[in-house]
Scaffold this motif. Sequence first.
Motif, PDB file in Angstrom:
ATOM      1  N   VAL A   8      29.764  37.988  -8.971  1.00 38.84           N
ATOM      2  CA  VAL A   8      31.205  39.226  -8.913  1.00 38.84           C
ATOM      3  C   VAL A   8      32.162  37.473  -8.009  1.00 38.84           C
ATOM      4  N   ILE A   9      31.299  36.837  -7.101  1.00 34.57           N
ATOM      5  CA  ILE A   9      32.273  35.736  -6.337  1.00 34.57           C
ATOM      6  C   ILE A   9      32.288  34.913  -7.846  1.00 34.57           C
ATOM      7  N   LYS A  10      31.227  34.096  -8.270  1.00 38.15           N
ATOM      8  CA  LYS A  10      31.510  32.917  -9.502  1.00 38.15           C
ATOM      9  C   LYS A  10      32.054  33.793 -10.742  1.00 38.15           C
ATOM     10  N   ALA A  11      32.138  35.182 -10.817  1.00 34.33           N
ATOM     11  CA  ALA A  11      32.870  35.322 -12.236  1.00 34.33           C
ATOM     12  C   ALA A  11      34.564  35.651 -11.686  1.00 34.33           C
ATOM     13  N   LYS A  12      34.585  36.081 -10.771  1.00 35.77           N
ATOM     14  CA  LYS A  12      35.982  36.047 -10.126  1.00 35.77           C
ATOM     15  C   LYS A  12      36.517  34.889  -9.813  1.00 35.77           C
ATOM     16  N   GLY A  13      35.981  34.197  -9.824  1.00 34.03           N
ATOM     17  CA  GLY A  13      36.624  32.537  -8.837  1.00 34.03           C
ATOM     18  C   GLY A  13      37.398  33.174  -7.576  1.00 34.03           C
ATOM     19  N   LEU A  33      32.253  31.120   0.408  1.00 38.08           N
ATOM     20  CA  LEU A  33      31.788  32.938   0.677  1.00 38.08           C
ATOM     21  C   LEU A  33      30.363  32.923   0.330  1.00 38.08           C
ATOM     22  N   LEU A  34      29.969  32.132  -1.083  1.00 39.97           N
ATOM     23  CA  LEU A  34      28.229  32.452  -1.209  1.00 39.97           C
ATOM     24  C   LEU A  34      28.001  32.128   0.056  1.00 39.97           C
ATOM     25  N   ASN A  35      27.985  31.551   0.868  1.00 39.18           N
ATOM     26  CA  ASN A  35      27.348  31.039   2.487  1.00 39.18           C
ATOM     27  C   ASN A  35      27.511  31.932   3.098  1.00 39.18           C
ATOM     28  N   ASN A  70      26.288  40.189   2.980  1.00 40.53           N
ATOM     29  CA  ASN A  70      26.379  41.532   2.989  1.00 40.53           C
ATOM     30  C   ASN A  70      27.730  41.442   3.937  1.00 40.53           C
ATOM     31  N   PHE A  71      27.945  41.247   4.810  1.00 42.28           N
ATOM     32  CA  PHE A  71      29.048  42.400   6.223  1.00 42.28           C
ATOM     33  C   PHE A  71      30.306  41.735   5.906  1.00 42.28           C
ATOM     34  N   ILE A  72      29.914  40.357   5.607  1.00 40.54           N
ATOM     35  CA  ILE A  72      31.632  39.908   4.672  1.00 40.54           C
ATOM     36  C   ILE A  72      31.798  40.473   3.725  1.00 40.54           C
ATOM     37  N   TRP A  73      31.089  39.902   2.825  1.00 41.19           N
ATOM     38  CA  TRP A  73      31.191  40.129   1.170  1.00 41.19           C
ATOM     39  C   TRP A  73      30.976  41.254   1.217  1.00 41.19           C
TER      40      TRP A  73
END
Length: 194
Positions: free
Chosen positions: A73-78, A83-85, A88-91
């Motif tokens: 989702v991070i990649k698809a939504k730009g 965030l990739l680093n 789950n707590f943050i995502w």
Amino acid sequence: VEYQKHYYPGTREELVAKVKAQVSQKRFDHILGVEQAAIELAKANNFDVEAASVAALVHDYAKERSAEEFCNVIKAKGLAPDLLNWNNFIWHGVVGAEIIKDELKITDDTILNAVRHHTVGAPQMSTLDQIVYVADFIEAGRDFPGVSEAREIAAKDLTAAVSFETKHTLLYLLNGNKTIYPAAILTYNAYVAK
Ligand code: GDP
Ligand code: FE
Ligand code: FE
């Protein structure tokens, strides 16, 4: 709360059923506790109880999704590549808001921002952001040192409760040698530091 469909295109019961299908019983009970606390905070602060109910019901909607899905989702939504680093707590808040938008047809940014900000806050939190952030911390099922004081403060002053919670969470993370998400520092500077 009887929904007037300002924020969710269905009834509260329909939304509750969709949320229940996504999470464990324990987390579902927590979510209902957050809804109750959010409705009480909304009433005490002359805020829309329907918005408080919808935001609280969906705040942890994506909490049990896989890391793989969040990264996709991070990649698809730009979204910000940093965030990739994180984890789950943050995502589940920041990225979870995108999943909620797509799957629940909730498009109102006041609701989505409250989800985005519910874990680490933000430098300028709306009333709804503050309601969900604090309700998540003080709901009836929470039991940790400091929760009674947090409830007492929240009953008198919502923003003071944001400050108390921000400091408490940061101290907990520091004491446990946990990583601090940078936005959490911005929340600290805005709501705690003088
Ligand atoms: P929950 O989803 O109802 O369990 O509650 P939250 O969304 O508020 O918090 C989820 C988790 O994120 C908790 O275990 C917090 O301790 C943790 N957390 C909050 N802020 C930070 C942060 O800045 N860094 C890290 N690593 N974890 C955090
Ligand atoms: Fe959460
Ligand atoms: Fe929560």
